[in-house]
Design a protein around this motif. Structure first.
Motif, PDB file in Angstrom:
ATOM      1  N   PRO A 161      -2.445   0.281  21.523  1.00  0.00           N
ATOM      2  CA  PRO A 161      -2.096   0.081  22.933  1.00  0.00           C
ATOM      3  C   PRO A 161      -3.260  -0.501  23.737  1.00  0.00           C
ATOM      4  O   PRO A 161      -4.421  -0.389  23.349  1.00  0.00           O
ATOM      5  CB  PRO A 161      -1.753   1.485  23.430  1.00  0.00           C
ATOM      6  CG  PRO A 161      -2.033   2.418  22.340  1.00  0.00           C
ATOM      7  CD  PRO A 161      -2.370   1.657  21.113  1.00  0.00           C
ATOM      8  N   MET A 162      -2.909  -1.094  24.872  1.00  0.00           N
ATOM      9  CA  MET A 162      -3.922  -1.732  25.714  1.00  0.00           C
ATOM     10  C   MET A 162      -4.966  -0.738  26.200  1.00  0.00           C
ATOM     11  O   MET A 162      -6.109  -1.097  26.424  1.00  0.00           O
ATOM     12  CB  MET A 162      -3.246  -2.370  26.932  1.00  0.00           C
ATOM     13  CG  MET A 162      -2.307  -3.485  26.594  1.00  0.00           C
ATOM     14  SD  MET A 162      -1.521  -4.157  28.046  1.00  0.00           S
ATOM     15  CE  MET A 162      -0.337  -2.886  28.446  1.00  0.00           C
ATOM     16  N   ALA A 163      -4.611   0.495  26.399  1.00  0.00           N
ATOM     17  CA  ALA A 163      -5.481   1.460  27.047  1.00  0.00           C
ATOM     18  C   ALA A 163      -6.477   2.118  26.100  1.00  0.00           C
ATOM     19  O   ALA A 163      -7.095   3.103  26.443  1.00  0.00           O
ATOM     20  CB  ALA A 163      -4.651   2.531  27.728  1.00  0.00           C
ATOM     21  N   LEU A 164      -6.629   1.595  24.895  1.00  0.00           N
ATOM     22  CA  LEU A 164      -7.570   2.201  23.963  1.00  0.00           C
ATOM     23  C   LEU A 164      -8.965   1.621  24.222  1.00  0.00           C
ATOM     24  O   LEU A 164      -9.382   0.650  23.621  1.00  0.00           O
ATOM     25  CB  LEU A 164      -7.142   1.949  22.519  1.00  0.00           C
ATOM     26  CG  LEU A 164      -7.919   2.713  21.476  1.00  0.00           C
ATOM     27  CD1 LEU A 164      -7.746   4.211  21.684  1.00  0.00           C
ATOM     28  CD2 LEU A 164      -7.491   2.319  20.100  1.00  0.00           C
ATOM     29  N   ASN A 165      -9.665   2.173  25.155  1.00  0.00           N
ATOM     30  CA  ASN A 165     -10.986   1.709  25.569  1.00  0.00           C
ATOM     31  C   ASN A 165     -11.751   2.896  26.121  1.00  0.00           C
ATOM     32  O   ASN A 165     -11.812   3.921  25.478  1.00  0.00           O
ATOM     33  CB  ASN A 165     -10.831   0.583  26.605  1.00  0.00           C
ATOM     34  CG  ASN A 165      -9.824   0.950  27.670  1.00  0.00           C
ATOM     35  OD1 ASN A 165      -9.856   2.048  28.187  1.00  0.00           O
ATOM     36  ND2 ASN A 165      -8.917   0.054  27.970  1.00  0.00           N
ATOM     37  N   MET A 166     -12.316   2.769  27.315  1.00  0.00           N
ATOM     38  CA  MET A 166     -13.052   3.869  27.942  1.00  0.00           C
ATOM     39  C   MET A 166     -12.167   5.099  28.127  1.00  0.00           C
ATOM     40  O   MET A 166     -12.643   6.221  28.054  1.00  0.00           O
ATOM     41  CB  MET A 166     -13.589   3.434  29.311  1.00  0.00           C
ATOM     42  CG  MET A 166     -14.731   2.462  29.265  1.00  0.00           C
ATOM     43  SD  MET A 166     -16.284   3.216  28.838  1.00  0.00           S
ATOM     44  CE  MET A 166     -16.663   4.073  30.348  1.00  0.00           C
ATOM     45  N   THR A 167     -10.878   4.893  28.375  1.00  0.00           N
ATOM     46  CA  THR A 167      -9.992   6.025  28.627  1.00  0.00           C
ATOM     47  C   THR A 167      -9.772   6.879  27.387  1.00  0.00           C
ATOM     48  O   THR A 167      -9.379   8.032  27.497  1.00  0.00           O
ATOM     49  CB  THR A 167      -8.619   5.553  29.143  1.00  0.00           C
ATOM     50  OG1 THR A 167      -8.014   4.728  28.170  1.00  0.00           O
ATOM     51  CG2 THR A 167      -8.760   4.808  30.441  1.00  0.00           C
ATOM     52  N   ALA A 168     -10.014   6.319  26.225  1.00  0.00           N
ATOM     53  CA  ALA A 168      -9.809   7.066  24.988  1.00  0.00           C
ATOM     54  C   ALA A 168     -11.093   7.659  24.442  1.00  0.00           C
ATOM     55  O   ALA A 168     -11.048   8.483  23.540  1.00  0.00           O
ATOM     56  CB  ALA A 168      -9.193   6.153  23.926  1.00  0.00           C
ATOM     57  N   SER A 169     -12.232   7.265  25.000  1.00  0.00           N
ATOM     58  CA  SER A 169     -13.481   7.746  24.418  1.00  0.00           C
ATOM     59  C   SER A 169     -14.429   8.328  25.459  1.00  0.00           C
ATOM     60  O   SER A 169     -14.605   9.537  25.539  1.00  0.00           O
ATOM     61  CB  SER A 169     -14.157   6.608  23.648  1.00  0.00           C
ATOM     62  OG  SER A 169     -14.374   5.496  24.515  1.00  0.00           O
ATOM     63  N   ALA A 170     -15.053   7.490  26.237  1.00  0.00           N
ATOM     64  CA  ALA A 170     -16.135   7.930  27.122  1.00  0.00           C
ATOM     65  C   ALA A 170     -15.659   8.853  28.241  1.00  0.00           C
ATOM     66  O   ALA A 170     -16.316   9.860  28.537  1.00  0.00           O
ATOM     67  CB  ALA A 170     -16.848   6.723  27.712  1.00  0.00           C
ATOM     68  N   LEU A 171     -14.545   8.541  28.875  1.00  0.00           N
ATOM     69  CA  LEU A 171     -14.076   9.371  29.992  1.00  0.00           C
ATOM     70  C   LEU A 171     -13.739  10.799  29.561  1.00  0.00           C
ATOM     71  O   LEU A 171     -14.272  11.749  30.141  1.00  0.00           O
ATOM     72  CB  LEU A 171     -12.883   8.715  30.682  1.00  0.00           C
ATOM     73  CG  LEU A 171     -13.183   7.433  31.451  1.00  0.00           C
ATOM     74  CD1 LEU A 171     -11.895   6.762  31.888  1.00  0.00           C
ATOM     75  CD2 LEU A 171     -14.057   7.710  32.632  1.00  0.00           C
ATOM     76  N   PRO A 172     -12.891  10.998  28.554  1.00  0.00           N
ATOM     77  CA  PRO A 172     -12.584  12.382  28.164  1.00  0.00           C
ATOM     78  C   PRO A 172     -13.805  13.143  27.672  1.00  0.00           C
ATOM     79  O   PRO A 172     -13.987  14.311  28.023  1.00  0.00           O
ATOM     80  CB  PRO A 172     -11.562  12.238  27.042  1.00  0.00           C
ATOM     81  CG  PRO A 172     -11.023  10.880  27.149  1.00  0.00           C
ATOM     82  CD  PRO A 172     -12.071  10.046  27.794  1.00  0.00           C
ATOM     83  N   VAL A 173     -14.655  12.488  26.900  1.00  0.00           N
ATOM     84  CA  VAL A 173     -15.834  13.170  26.369  1.00  0.00           C
ATOM     85  C   VAL A 173     -16.815  13.509  27.487  1.00  0.00           C
ATOM     86  O   VAL A 173     -17.365  14.610  27.535  1.00  0.00           O
ATOM     87  CB  VAL A 173     -16.503  12.320  25.262  1.00  0.00           C
ATOM     88  CG1 VAL A 173     -17.837  12.918  24.843  1.00  0.00           C
ATOM     89  CG2 VAL A 173     -15.583  12.203  24.062  1.00  0.00           C
ATOM     90  N   GLY A 174     -17.026  12.584  28.401  1.00  0.00           N
ATOM     91  CA  GLY A 174     -17.925  12.845  29.520  1.00  0.00           C
ATOM     92  C   GLY A 174     -17.457  14.012  30.373  1.00  0.00           C
ATOM     93  O   GLY A 174     -18.242  14.909  30.713  1.00  0.00           O
TER      94      GLY A 174
END
Length: 129
Positions: free
Chosen positions: A39-52
């Motif tokens: 999907p298009m949204a596999l970027n910061m929303t899938a990695s850095a934001l949740p982890v941060g």
């Protein structure tokens, strides 16, 4: 452990769905993808934001710090720092009046909803015991 990962998962899911909607209607455009199949949204929303935000949640819970204030600070870093860098390097485009302030408020709302949802689920689980 469940509480921590449930919170991170909730942030991830909410941001991913919001990002997909924003991309579909042209407010947010990610110019590079990991693979065209995902999907298009596999970027910061899938990695850095949740982890941060997961780290902020853990830090504030363990050290009795103000979660809301820490969330505002990290949201500002993500919105005005990382999204500005992504836009500068051509990885992200803002359209139709969308800008970093909108990203900041979306961040804050998503994290607060995830926090309240996690606490409500945790309260129901503890109440059932």
């Amino acid at each position: 452990m469940f509480e921590l990962f449930f919170f991170g998962y909730t942030v991830h899911m909410l941001w991913t769905y919001i990002d997909i909607v924003l991309e579909r209607y042209g407010y947010f455009v990610h110019t590079y993808f990991l693979t065209p199949v995902l999907p298009m949204a596999l970027n910061m929303t899938a990695s850095a934001l949740p982890v941060g935000f997961l780290f902020i949640y853990q830090y504030c819970t363990n050290n009795k710090k103000n979660f809301y204030l820490c969330t505002l600070l990290l949201s500002a870093v993500f919105a005005f720092g990382f999204s500005s860098l992504e836009a500068h390097f051509g990885l992200l485009e803002f359209n139709k009046g969308m800008n970093q302030i909108h990203v900041f408020f979306i961040d804050v709302v998503i994290v607060f909803i995830s926090f309240w949802f996690t606490k409500s689920i945790l309260g129901k689980v503890n109440h059932a015991k």
